[in-house]
Motif scaffolding. Structure first.
Motif, mmCIF file in Angstrom:
data_model
loop_
_atom_site.group_PDB
_atom_site.id
_atom_site.type_symbol
_atom_site.label_atom_id
_atom_site.label_comp_id
_atom_site.label_asym_id
_atom_site.label_seq_id
_atom_site.Cartn_x
_atom_site.Cartn_y
_atom_site.Cartn_z
ATOM 1 N N ASP A 182 1.648 -1.605 5.270
ATOM 2 C CA ASP A 182 0.590 -2.554 4.901
ATOM 3 C C ASP A 182 0.956 -3.208 3.574
ATOM 4 O OD1 ASP A 182 -1.680 -3.881 4.034
ATOM 5 O OD2 ASP A 182 -3.073 -2.308 4.645
ATOM 6 N N HIS A 219 0.836 -1.201 0.000
ATOM 7 C CA HIS A 219 0.000 0.000 0.000
ATOM 8 C C HIS A 219 0.874 1.254 0.000
ATOM 9 C CE1 HIS A 219 -4.209 -1.281 0.201
ATOM 10 N NE2 HIS A 219 -3.745 -2.374 0.795
ATOM 11 N N GLY A 265 -6.129 -2.108 7.499
ATOM 12 C CA GLY A 265 -6.325 -3.566 7.574
ATOM 13 C C GLY A 265 -7.168 -4.074 6.415
ATOM 14 N N SER A 274 0.155 -6.628 1.347
ATOM 15 C CA SER A 274 -0.791 -7.743 1.256
ATOM 16 C C SER A 274 -0.088 -9.090 1.396
ATOM 17 C CB SER A 274 -1.510 -7.696 -0.092
ATOM 18 O OG SER A 274 -2.350 -8.820 -0.222
HETATM 19 MN MN MN Z 1 -3.446 -5.434 3.958
#
Ligand code: MN
Ligand code: PSU
Length: 302
Positions: free
Chosen positions: A135, A129, A255, A137
């Motif tokens: 963040d 991200h 999240g 994935s």
């Molecule tokens: Mn994520």
């Protein structure tokens, strides 16, 4: 593991027909009701038209299902927003508690691989991200360790595509541009990020992927750009993404909710244009995945 296999997927498996996995998070969380249901069906139809059998994957009442019947697909589309979103990490929890969940790229890859499915189509994988929240994935790590070929329009452009591409290399995911020299940017065909490998036919893709796996390699990302006629204006979508990302951080969305939030905001800001583009690119991925599965199957016989 107790997999529930649909009759047509089981028949394909036993007669040696090529199978293509499809994920359910794109249906449940990536696209809004009611547009998502016809798109889910069109993805399956595109795989069939290419000569393969679609296997949409989800967890229903704790059972990992490979191939969904019409009612289950509709339930996923209609009640998607209420369903959990399961990554590969979460599968056991849903199984033990007998709960339902849509499966992301990571969970779908893990379950497809368990059943020996080698090709998987989606819109765009998750990745790194934007910003500095760290963040990243789980899709990336899952792909690295799972021998499956994922056909997608690159990674979703709500992400930091440069860092995503670097991370794919670090983790050892083979990235191949399908009829392109550049990493696609989901809603647009180009990102300015050059790829090391370009392939122009499904037959050559199959040869390379087969060889990669014979060497012990893991996941392969087939980066398949959105068709020209469906691509969005680059400046328009870039501005829309920036505003969606800013809004997510202002509202502290993070999240599992972040990707669905950004996609939903983009749909609003672009007046539905992002949904039409997402549909077109995902169908194009399903077609190429079908062709790749057929080519891989043909090369099994050589
Ligand atoms: Mn994520
Ligand atoms: N491709 C789409 N739409 C989606 C997704 C992929 O066109 O919604 C989903 C996939 O399931 C992918 C997930 O695994 O988005 C990534 O979520 P996260 O960033 O939370 O890992």
């Amino acid at each position: 593991m107790d997999l529930v296999i649909s009759p047509d997927v089981a028949a394909a498996k036993s007669s040696g027909k090529p199978i293509v996995a499809l994920e359910s998070t794109i249906v449940a969380h990536g696209l809004p009701w009611p547009d998502n249901l016809p798109i889910a069906r069109e993805l399956e139809d595109a795989v069939r038209a290419a000569g393969a059998v679609p296997a949409t994957i989800a967890i229903i009442d704790g059972k990992p299902c490979v191939g969904l019947d019409a009612e289950t697909l509709e339930l996923l589309a209609r009640d998607g927003a209420k369903l959990s979103k399961a990554g590969a990490i979460d599968i056991a929890v849903h199984m033990a508690r007998k709960t339902s969940a849509a499966t992301t790229v990571s969970a779908t890859s893990a379950l497809a691989n368990r059943y020996g499915i080698r090709v998987f189509a989606t819109g765009g994988i998750g990745g790194v991200h934007r910003g500095d929240a760290g963040d990243v994935s789980h899709d990336l790590v899952a792909l690295a360790r799972t021998p499956i070929a994922v056909v997608s329009a690159g990674a979703k452009s709500i992400l930091d595509l440069g860092r995503t591409l670097e991370m794919l290399e670090t983790l050892g995911v083979l990235v191949i541009g399908y009829r392109t020299n550049e990493f696609p940017a989901f809603y647009t065909a180009t990102s300015g990020l050059q790829l090391d490998h370009r392939v122009d036919s499904a037959a050559e893709l199959a040869t390379i992927i087969r060889t990669h796996w014979s060497l012990g390699g893991g996941g392969v990302l087939v980066a398949n750009p959105i068709p020209d006629e469906a691509a969005l204006d680059g400046d328009m979508i870039a501005a829309a993404i920036e505003s969606a990302v800013a809004e997510a951080s202002a509202r502290d969305v993070h999240g599992k909710r972040l990707t669905p939030f950004l996609l939903a905001r983009l749909a609003e800001v672009t007046g539905g244009a992002s949904i039409r583009a997402n549909r077109a690119l995902a169908i194009n991925d399903a077609t190429v995945a079908g062709e790749l599965a057929v080519a891989l199957r043909a090369s099994d016989r050589l």
